[in-house]
Design a protein around this motif. Structure first.
Motif, PDB file in Angstrom:
ATOM      1  N   GLN A 103       0.805  -1.188  -0.067  1.00 43.41           N
ATOM      2  CA  GLN A 103       0.026  -0.138   0.031  1.00 43.41           C
ATOM      3  C   GLN A 103       1.059   1.090   0.101  1.00 43.41           C
ATOM      4  OE1 GLN A 103      -3.088   0.149   3.062  1.00 43.41           O
ATOM      5  NE2 GLN A 103      -4.309   1.166   1.770  1.00 43.41           N
ATOM      6  N   CYS A 104       0.372   2.110  -0.932  1.00 44.00           N
ATOM      7  CA  CYS A 104       1.355   3.463  -1.001  1.00 44.00           C
ATOM      8  C   CYS A 104       1.178   4.237   0.176  1.00 44.00           C
ATOM      9  CB  CYS A 104       0.766   4.267  -2.166  1.00 44.00           C
ATOM     10  SG  CYS A 104       1.466   5.747  -2.078  1.00 44.00           S
ATOM     11  N   PRO A 105       2.075   4.757   0.665  1.00 42.64           N
ATOM     12  CA  PRO A 105       1.856   5.534   2.195  1.00 42.64           C
ATOM     13  C   PRO A 105       1.279   6.839   1.990  1.00 42.64           C
ATOM     14  CG  PRO A 105       4.243   5.600   1.652  1.00 42.64           C
ATOM     15  CD  PRO A 105       3.587   4.765   0.464  1.00 42.64           C
ATOM     16  N   ILE A 128       8.440   3.095  -6.335  1.00 40.12           N
ATOM     17  CA  ILE A 128       7.768   4.084  -6.513  1.00 40.12           C
ATOM     18  C   ILE A 128       6.017   3.998  -7.081  1.00 40.12           C
ATOM     19  CG2 ILE A 128       7.533   5.945  -8.267  1.00 40.12           C
ATOM     20  CD1 ILE A 128      10.471   6.000  -8.371  1.00 40.12           C
ATOM     21  N   CYS A 129       5.329   4.483  -6.159  1.00 37.16           N
ATOM     22  CA  CYS A 129       3.917   4.399  -6.560  1.00 37.16           C
ATOM     23  C   CYS A 129       3.326   4.703  -7.868  1.00 37.16           C
ATOM     24  CB  CYS A 129       3.153   5.301  -5.644  1.00 37.16           C
ATOM     25  SG  CYS A 129       1.349   5.204  -5.795  1.00 37.16           S
ATOM     26  N   PRO A 130       2.984   3.975  -8.765  1.00 36.26           N
ATOM     27  CA  PRO A 130       2.459   4.042 -10.042  1.00 36.26           C
ATOM     28  C   PRO A 130       1.172   5.495 -10.160  1.00 36.26           C
ATOM     29  CG  PRO A 130       1.877   1.926  -9.557  1.00 36.26           C
ATOM     30  CD  PRO A 130       2.470   2.636  -8.433  1.00 36.26           C
ATOM     31  N   GLU A 131       0.735   5.525  -9.062  1.00 36.31           N
ATOM     32  CA  GLU A 131      -0.443   6.365  -8.809  1.00 36.31           C
ATOM     33  C   GLU A 131       0.036   7.755  -8.673  1.00 36.31           C
ATOM     34  OE1 GLU A 131      -3.606   5.389  -9.357  1.00 36.31           O
ATOM     35  OE2 GLU A 131      -4.374   7.178  -9.300  1.00 36.31           O
ATOM     36  N   CYS A 132       0.807   8.030  -7.602  1.00 45.83           N
ATOM     37  CA  CYS A 132       1.265   9.307  -6.974  1.00 45.83           C
ATOM     38  C   CYS A 132       2.691   9.595  -7.052  1.00 45.83           C
ATOM     39  CB  CYS A 132       0.541   9.645  -5.868  1.00 45.83           C
ATOM     40  SG  CYS A 132       1.410   8.681  -4.431  1.00 45.83           S
ATOM     41  N   GLY A 133       3.566   8.563  -7.358  1.00 44.03           N
ATOM     42  CA  GLY A 133       5.060   8.701  -7.559  1.00 44.03           C
ATOM     43  C   GLY A 133       5.640   8.780  -6.210  1.00 44.03           C
ATOM     44  N   ALA A 134       4.907   8.519  -5.153  1.00 47.33           N
ATOM     45  CA  ALA A 134       5.524   8.536  -3.651  1.00 47.33           C
ATOM     46  C   ALA A 134       6.368   7.392  -3.553  1.00 47.33           C
ATOM     47  CB  ALA A 134       4.299   8.550  -2.690  1.00 47.33           C
ATOM     48  N   PRO A 135       7.640   7.452  -2.607  1.00 45.21           N
ATOM     49  CA  PRO A 135       8.194   6.186  -2.299  1.00 45.21           C
ATOM     50  C   PRO A 135       7.425   5.358  -1.628  1.00 45.21           C
ATOM     51  CG  PRO A 135       8.857   7.901  -0.937  1.00 45.21           C
ATOM     52  CD  PRO A 135       7.705   8.613  -1.915  1.00 45.21           C
TER      53      PRO A 135
HETATM   54 ZN   LIG Z   1       0.733   6.587  -4.194  1.00 37.12          ZN
END
Ligand SMILES: [Zn+2]
Length: 212
Positions: free
Chosen positions: A3-5, A16-23
């Motif tokens: 799960q993206c933090p 790297i989250c493909p949705e928002c680019g967060a680590p």
């Molecule tokens: Zn994300």
């Protein structure tokens, strides 16, 4: 799934989250961390480019004002990225890591020094002792010559390592080709380790000889 933090999207393990680019602090093997195929022959320029590109996108400075879980993920992902790059960049490190991925370790069945190396170790130690005994310039010259010979054995071993990598990537089927390739890989990595130690010993011997 991870799960993206930042945006809480669930995605396949990646850094790297493909949705928002967060680590994302995912546990990945070195190949997956850098997003390169799991192969032993590697385009080093491409590897370096990928490393720098991902490093920029994951850099902790970019997330300095983000919530704590995102900052923590950035640090963890950056550390994994760097470790993976250093492991894969060096052919010896890559080979050792490959053994690990295949459930083998260099130390196993490897207690015995290869016979051709055992003789070499003895001769080199002898020469270093002669130099220490200050037997004049002859000893230093002989040791310098020995260093060149060791270097050329090293080049030969590195070539053998590269050939072994190519054969792995030709994707041999069945347990036997893999067992053969594993034992070849262990043997050449072990020889390289001994040669590295010998070159280091010779360098120290020469240095001590110059200082005396
Ligand atoms: Zn994300």
């Amino acid at each position: 799934m991870r799960q993206c933090p930042s945006c809480a999207r669930r995605c396949e393990p990646c850094l790297i989250c493909p949705e928002c680019g967060a680590p994302i602090a995912a546990e990945l093997d070195c190949f997956a961390a850098l997003g390169v195929p799991r192969r032993l022959t590697i385009d080093l320029n491409l590897l370096e480019q990928t490393y720098h590109e991902l490093g920029r996108r994951l850099h902790p400075d970019r997330f300095a004002s983000s919530p704590e879980p995102v900052r923590a993920a950035s640090l963890k992902a950056t550390a994994l990225l760097t470790r993976s790059y250093r492991t894969l960049r060096d052919p010896v490190g890559r080979g050792l890591y490959w053994l690990e991925l295949n459930g083998a370790k260099l130390a196993e069945n490897n207690q015995r020094v290869p016979p051709e190396i055992a003789a070499l170790v003895f001769e080199v130690q002898e020469q270093i002792a002669e130099l220490r005994g200050a037997l004049g310039n002859g000893a230093a010259a002989a040791l310098s010559q020995r260093r060149e010979a060791l270097k050329s054995l090293m080049t030969q071993a590195n070539d053998e390592l590269a050939e072994n990598f190519v054969r792995w990537d030709q994707n041999p089927g069945g347990p036997n080709p893999r067992a053969t390739l594993t034992s070849e890989l262990k043997s050449v990595l072990s020889r390289i380790a001994y040669l590295r130690t010998l070159v280091r010993d010779v360098d120290r011997g020469l240095e001590a000889g110059r200082a005396a």
